[in-house]
Design a protein around this motif. Structure first.
Motif, PDB file in Angstrom:
ATOM      1  N   GLN A 173       0.814  -1.213   0.000  1.00 19.63           N
ATOM      2  CA  GLN A 173       0.000   0.000   0.000  1.00 19.63           C
ATOM      3  C   GLN A 173       0.849   1.266   0.000  1.00 19.63           C
ATOM      4  O   GLN A 173       0.452   2.280  -0.530  1.00 19.63           O
ATOM      5  CB  GLN A 173      -0.932   0.011   1.204  1.00 19.63           C
ATOM      6  CG  GLN A 173      -1.973   1.112   1.096  1.00 19.63           C
ATOM      7  CD  GLN A 173      -2.687   1.343   2.392  1.00 19.63           C
ATOM      8  OE1 GLN A 173      -2.223   0.940   3.451  1.00 19.63           O
ATOM      9  NE2 GLN A 173      -3.814   1.999   2.332  1.00 19.63           N
ATOM     10  N   ASP A 176       1.446   6.818   0.740  1.00 17.12           N
ATOM     11  CA  ASP A 176       0.882   7.994   0.076  1.00 17.12           C
ATOM     12  C   ASP A 176      -0.504   8.364   0.581  1.00 17.12           C
ATOM     13  O   ASP A 176      -0.776   9.522   0.873  1.00 17.12           O
ATOM     14  CB  ASP A 176       0.794   7.759  -1.435  1.00 17.12           C
ATOM     15  CG  ASP A 176       2.096   8.125  -2.124  1.00 17.12           C
ATOM     16  OD1 ASP A 176       3.044   8.449  -1.391  1.00 17.12           O
ATOM     17  OD2 ASP A 176       2.140   8.080  -3.355  1.00 17.12           O
ATOM     18  N   GLU A 177      -1.390   7.363   0.677  1.00 10.58           N
ATOM     19  CA  GLU A 177      -2.764   7.669   1.081  1.00 10.58           C
ATOM     20  C   GLU A 177      -2.797   8.207   2.512  1.00 10.58           C
ATOM     21  O   GLU A 177      -3.547   9.133   2.814  1.00 10.58           O
ATOM     22  CB  GLU A 177      -3.643   6.421   0.965  1.00 10.58           C
ATOM     23  CG  GLU A 177      -3.966   6.092  -0.476  1.00 10.58           C
ATOM     24  CD  GLU A 177      -4.791   4.826  -0.613  1.00 10.58           C
ATOM     25  OE1 GLU A 177      -5.776   4.677   0.129  1.00 10.58           O
ATOM     26  OE2 GLU A 177      -4.440   3.986  -1.455  1.00 10.58           O
ATOM     27  N   GLU A 179      -0.367   9.808   3.985  1.00 11.61           N
ATOM     28  CA  GLU A 179       0.179  11.171   3.935  1.00 11.61           C
ATOM     29  C   GLU A 179      -0.875  12.152   3.439  1.00 11.61           C
ATOM     30  O   GLU A 179      -1.017  13.242   3.975  1.00 11.61           O
ATOM     31  CB  GLU A 179       1.397  11.217   2.999  1.00 11.61           C
ATOM     32  CG  GLU A 179       2.694  10.976   3.719  1.00 11.61           C
ATOM     33  CD  GLU A 179       3.900  11.150   2.818  1.00 11.61           C
ATOM     34  OE1 GLU A 179       3.736  11.349   1.602  1.00 11.61           O
ATOM     35  OE2 GLU A 179       5.008  11.076   3.351  1.00 11.61           O
ATOM     36  N   ALA A 180      -1.600  11.733   2.410  1.00 13.24           N
ATOM     37  CA  ALA A 180      -2.635  12.607   1.866  1.00 13.24           C
ATOM     38  C   ALA A 180      -3.670  12.933   2.939  1.00 13.24           C
ATOM     39  O   ALA A 180      -4.077  14.085   3.097  1.00 13.24           O
ATOM     40  CB  ALA A 180      -3.297  11.943   0.660  1.00 13.24           C
ATOM     41  N   ALA A 181      -4.068  11.899   3.688  1.00 12.35           N
ATOM     42  CA  ALA A 181      -5.072  12.110   4.741  1.00 12.35           C
ATOM     43  C   ALA A 181      -4.515  13.009   5.841  1.00 12.35           C
ATOM     44  O   ALA A 181      -5.198  13.906   6.333  1.00 12.35           O
ATOM     45  CB  ALA A 181      -5.518  10.772   5.316  1.00 12.35           C
ATOM     46  N   ALA A 182      -3.246  12.777   6.203  1.00 10.73           N
ATOM     47  CA  ALA A 182      -2.631  13.589   7.256  1.00 10.73           C
ATOM     48  C   ALA A 182      -2.539  15.052   6.820  1.00 10.73           C
ATOM     49  O   ALA A 182      -2.766  15.956   7.617  1.00 10.73           O
ATOM     50  CB  ALA A 182      -1.246  13.054   7.593  1.00 10.73           C
ATOM     51  N   LEU A 183      -2.228  15.265   5.535  1.00 11.41           N
ATOM     52  CA  LEU A 183      -2.140  16.627   5.013  1.00 11.41           C
ATOM     53  C   LEU A 183      -3.470  17.353   5.141  1.00 11.41           C
ATOM     54  O   LEU A 183      -3.523  18.560   5.291  1.00 11.41           O
ATOM     55  CB  LEU A 183      -1.745  16.600   3.537  1.00 11.41           C
ATOM     56  CG  LEU A 183      -0.266  16.793   3.218  1.00 11.41           C
ATOM     57  CD1 LEU A 183      -0.064  16.764   1.725  1.00 11.41           C
ATOM     58  CD2 LEU A 183       0.251  18.094   3.792  1.00 11.41           C
ATOM     59  N   MET A 184      -4.555  16.583   5.052  1.00  9.08           N
ATOM     60  CA  MET A 184      -5.879  17.222   5.153  1.00  9.08           C
ATOM     61  C   MET A 184      -6.319  17.335   6.604  1.00  9.08           C
ATOM     62  O   MET A 184      -7.448  17.717   6.876  1.00  9.08           O
ATOM     63  CB  MET A 184      -6.891  16.416   4.349  1.00  9.08           C
ATOM     64  CG  MET A 184      -6.682  16.613   2.858  1.00  9.08           C
ATOM     65  SD  MET A 184      -7.951  15.776   1.920  1.00  9.08           S
ATOM     66  CE  MET A 184      -7.020  14.455   1.242  1.00  9.08           C
ATOM     67  N   GLY A 185      -5.422  16.978   7.513  1.00 11.74           N
ATOM     68  CA  GLY A 185      -5.697  17.219   8.917  1.00 11.74           C
ATOM     69  C   GLY A 185      -6.215  16.022   9.677  1.00 11.74           C
ATOM     70  O   GLY A 185      -6.584  16.157  10.850  1.00 11.74           O
ATOM     71  N   ALA A 186      -6.253  14.836   9.058  1.00  9.86           N
ATOM     72  CA  ALA A 186      -6.746  13.660   9.771  1.00  9.86           C
ATOM     73  C   ALA A 186      -5.714  13.219  10.808  1.00  9.86           C
ATOM     74  O   ALA A 186      -4.520  13.282  10.570  1.00  9.86           O
ATOM     75  CB  ALA A 186      -7.019  12.527   8.785  1.00  9.86           C
ATOM     76  N   LYS A 187      -6.201  12.774  11.961  1.00  5.34           N
ATOM     77  CA  LYS A 187      -5.307  12.325  13.029  1.00  5.34           C
ATOM     78  C   LYS A 187      -5.067  10.817  12.910  1.00  5.34           C
ATOM     79  O   LYS A 187      -5.783  10.126  12.183  1.00  5.34           O
ATOM     80  CB  LYS A 187      -5.928  12.640  14.396  1.00  5.34           C
ATOM     81  CG  LYS A 187      -6.064  14.127  14.664  1.00  5.34           C
ATOM     82  CD  LYS A 187      -4.742  14.723  15.123  1.00  5.34           C
ATOM     83  CE  LYS A 187      -4.851  16.208  15.386  1.00  5.34           C
ATOM     84  NZ  LYS A 187      -5.107  16.998  14.155  1.00  5.34           N
ATOM     85  N   THR A 190      -8.042   8.276  13.038  1.00  5.64           N
ATOM     86  CA  THR A 190      -8.934   8.449  11.874  1.00  5.64           C
ATOM     87  C   THR A 190      -8.286   7.873  10.628  1.00  5.64           C
ATOM     88  O   THR A 190      -8.941   7.214   9.818  1.00  5.64           O
ATOM     89  CB  THR A 190      -9.217   9.953  11.633  1.00  5.64           C
ATOM     90  OG1 THR A 190      -9.502  10.551  12.875  1.00  5.64           O
ATOM     91  CG2 THR A 190     -10.368  10.149  10.681  1.00  5.64           C
ATOM     92  N   ARG A 194     -10.146   5.010   8.657  1.00  7.83           N
ATOM     93  CA  ARG A 194     -10.736   5.335   7.352  1.00  7.83           C
ATOM     94  C   ARG A 194      -9.885   4.875   6.174  1.00  7.83           C
ATOM     95  O   ARG A 194     -10.400   4.540   5.122  1.00  7.83           O
ATOM     96  CB  ARG A 194     -10.968   6.854   7.241  1.00  7.83           C
ATOM     97  CG  ARG A 194     -11.917   7.431   8.262  1.00  7.83           C
ATOM     98  CD  ARG A 194     -13.377   7.089   7.966  1.00  7.83           C
ATOM     99  NE  ARG A 194     -13.771   7.389   6.599  1.00  7.83           N
ATOM    100  CZ  ARG A 194     -14.205   8.572   6.187  1.00  7.83           C
ATOM    101  NH1 ARG A 194     -14.313   9.557   7.014  1.00  7.83           N
ATOM    102  NH2 ARG A 194     -14.557   8.738   4.931  1.00  7.83           N
ATOM    103  N   ILE A 195      -8.555   4.916   6.324  1.00  3.79           N
ATOM    104  CA  ILE A 195      -7.677   4.647   5.176  1.00  3.79           C
ATOM    105  C   ILE A 195      -7.030   3.269   5.269  1.00  3.79           C
ATOM    106  O   ILE A 195      -7.135   2.465   4.348  1.00  3.79           O
ATOM    107  CB  ILE A 195      -6.545   5.706   5.089  1.00  3.79           C
ATOM    108  CG1 ILE A 195      -7.098   7.106   5.253  1.00  3.79           C
ATOM    109  CG2 ILE A 195      -5.753   5.526   3.799  1.00  3.79           C
ATOM    110  CD1 ILE A 195      -7.998   7.577   4.163  1.00  3.79           C
TER     111      ILE A 195
END
Lengths: 280, 352
Positions: A173, A176-177, A179-187, A190, A194-195
């Motif tokens: 996996q 990347d996914e 990192e993308a979620a973290a960039l949008m503020g996900a902790k 989460t 979610r990912i």
């Protein structure tokens, strides 16, 4: 042009009809002799003297106790190895740290070590000869020849099953996914919920099923540490052995048939999970 | 300057990914970070985003030092090279993710997602999963997802790398138009010079962790300041000794001469050529069909040069002796590049 070469290659790699049918035949014969025949024997032996004798053997007090103990040990093994397996798989795939290779190798140790030795390890670590034995006695903790020992031995033997299923999936996996979620503020949690978890769900369930199967069937390690106390530290496999050694063949096979049915149940669960996992 | 990097250094082990990087980006510009792989361009992008921390130096966005601001608080949209779409979420949930994390009300989220879907031309596909989309559609979703929280700065890591050539061309102009329409300051990373020239308002050229040159595509292409920039663009023929080419000034400590195909004019012996008298003698070694025309490899004074001709010009064959006139060349001395012109261009032309 390319189609011609491909079908030519196809024939070369797949071999002739004779080779094909003899390979399939050998496999089927082997499976029948080694797996199907013994299974049928277990079931027929169990019902040899009719259903009444069978149900008496199965509902025997000691048998019920053994079933409960087996389920208890399996439950703890699965629960604890789930937590450990997730932690280990996660840290091995998402972080870089010293000793990572050593950890990855050590996780596989229970598979390579004989279960008898696993049992002995716990016997020596927590038994009378152990330096920590007085401490355990002071605190009134019984491990050897008691249920905690059985649980520990089962955990040890089933240790790598969940993490080994998760590691390849997590590796493929990448990050990347997340990192993308973290960039949008996900902790952290989460992101996991979610990912990451939807991704590893089927591999995870598959690991749980394998772990449970191995835990229920464990004999060697548990045999060393249990002390074979009927109704107390006797798991299903140990119970089968005791009955067999006492020449109670029908009850032995009857109890064995329970294990066989559990195994079949797990097999069904496994293929359902595999099927669903592939569809996703 | 809207985004500023000041004396940024970054190591990965012994590898120096950023070496005293100092550069500024104006608001509203579309910037191309261009360089070969391993030149540190993605590292710069990831440090601006907050996915990596510099060892030293300051990152400033809109006048504020943001080194210690967490990535999610920097107001940045990021499009990953692989798009990193959440594969177990629908297109709708992918785009809505950042808004949900920010706890926006459901109806507002719905409105914004539909607005973005319309913007990127994917209305009606909101229930699809990423695996059910084409490469170009995935990129549009990634773009919409990055834009959803209204970022002040959009960062794109090799946005066209994962798309096949034909769609890539379309998406380039689509993305350029889209970013211009929205006016959001954007930085994209690429190793493809054509892509940078075509899409960017301004190009930052990186090499071995350093910034080589900053300028408009025209400036960096036609007026390279450094040896690296001069040799990076076009399809350069590079050679050591150019003293045999008599019509060029000899510079001291010259290292390499760089000749691009468009600097070279190849003519048949019987063709009319303005500067025939000062052309060099060459022999054609290779003739290749290139779609837009013909590409030639010509040996002149022991050096193999690449040149182009169009289909309207008379055919040239392999082994043919031809006239080769070189208009210009770059000559490098250490790190700098100098443009030399053929002296004949300055001489009064004598037509015989």
């Amino acid at each position: 042009m390319s189609a011609v070469t491909q079908s030519g290659l196809h024939r070369d790699t797949k071999g002739s009809k004779l080779v094909r049918y003899s390979l399939i035949g050998i496999s089927l014969l082997f499976v029948f002799l080694m797996l199907i025949l013994p299974l049928i024997t277990v079931i027929t032996e169990a019902f040899k003297q009719g259903f009444a004798v069978y149900s008496k053997a199965v509902t025997d007090d000691y048998t019920i106790k053994a079933i409960l103990l087996t389920l208890e040990a399996s439950f703890f093994a699965v629960a604890i190895n789930t937590v450990f397996g997730l932690c280990a798989a996660w840290s091995l795939t998402k972080f870089k740290f010293k000793g990572k290779k050593i950890l990855a190798t050590l996780i596989d140790l229970p598979v390579t070590v004989s279960p008898i030795i696993a049992g002995l390890i716990f016997l020596l670590t927590f038994g009378r000869q152990s330096p920590i034995f007085p401490l355990l006695q002071d605190w009134d903790i019984k491990i050897v020849f008691a249920v905690p020992g059985i649980v520990l031995a089962t955990i040890f033997v089933t240790f790598p099953f969940i993490s080994r299923e998760l590691i390849p999936v997590l590796e493929s996996q990448g990050t990347d996914e997340e990192e993308a979620a973290a960039l949008m503020g996900a902790k952290g949690f989460t992101i996991f919920r979610r990912i990451t978890f939807p991704h590893i769900k089927w591999a995870f369930l598959y690991g749980v099923v394998l772990c449970a199967a191995r835990a229920m069937g464990e004999f060697g390690a548990v045999s060393v540490i249990s002390g074979h106390l009927r109704g107390k530290t006797n798991t299903l496999p140990l119970h089968v052995e005791i009955l067999f050694n006492e020449f109670q063949y029908v009850p032995a096979f009857a109890v064995a048939s329970i294990l066989v049915m559990l195994a079949i149940l797990i097999l069904v669960a496994r293929s359902v999970i595999e099927h669903k996992g592939r569809k996703k | 300057m809207y985004v500023e990097l000041k004396h940024i250094n970054k190591h990965f082990g012994n590898f120096k990914a950023s070496d005293d990087v100092t550069v500024g980006i104006e608001k509203g510009k579309l910037i191309g970070l261009l360089g070969p792989s391993g030149s540190g361009k993605t590292t710069i992008l990831r440090m601006i985003a907050g996915l990596e921390n510099p060892d030293s130096g300051e990152i400033i966005i809109n006048g504020k030092v943001i080194n210690n601001v967490p990535a999610s608080k920097r107001g940045i949209g990021f499009v990953f090279q692989s798009y990193a779409l959440f594969r177990y979420m629908t297109v709708f949930d992918n785009i809505a993710f950042g808004l949900k994390i920010a706890k926006k009300p459901a109806n507002e989220i719905k409105e914004r997602v539909h607005e973005l879907l319309e913007l990127v031309g994917l209305s009606g596909l909101e229930k699809r999963y990423p695996s059910e989309l084409s490469g170009g559609q995935r990129q549009r979703v990634a773009f919409a997802r990055a834009l959803a929280p209204n970022p002040q700065l959009l960062l794109l890591d090799e946005p066209f790398a994962a798309i096949d050539a034909k769609v890539r061309q379309e998406l380039r102009s689509w993305l350029k138009g889209m970013i211009q329409k929205l006016g959001v300051t954007s930085i994209f990373v690429t190793h493809d010079q054509d892509e940078a020239i075509e899409v960017a308002d301004e190009i930052i050229i990186t090499n071995r962790g350093r910034i080589e040159q900053v300028g408009t595509p025209y400036e960096v292409y036609s007026n390279p300041k450094t040896a690296f920039t001069a040799s990076f663009f076009g399809q350069p023929s590079i050679f050591k000794d150019y003293s045999n080419f008599r019509r060029f000034d000899i510079l001291e400590n010259a290292e390499n001469a760089i000749v691009r195909p468009e600097f070279v004019k190849v003519t048949k012996k019987n063709e009319v050529q303005k500067y025939k008298s000062s052309a060099e003698e060459g022999v054609v070694e290779e003739v290749d069909f290139r779609g837009y025309g013909i590409e030639l490899r010509v040996r002149v004074n022991g050096v193999l040069l690449t040149a182009r001709r169009s289909f309207d010009q008379p055919r040239i064959d392999v082994g043919e002796a031809v006239d080769v006139f070189i208009y210009r060349m770059f000559v490098t001395q250490g790190d700098t590049a100098t443009l030399l012109e053929n002296k004949s261009l300055r001489d009064p032309v004598v037509v015989i």
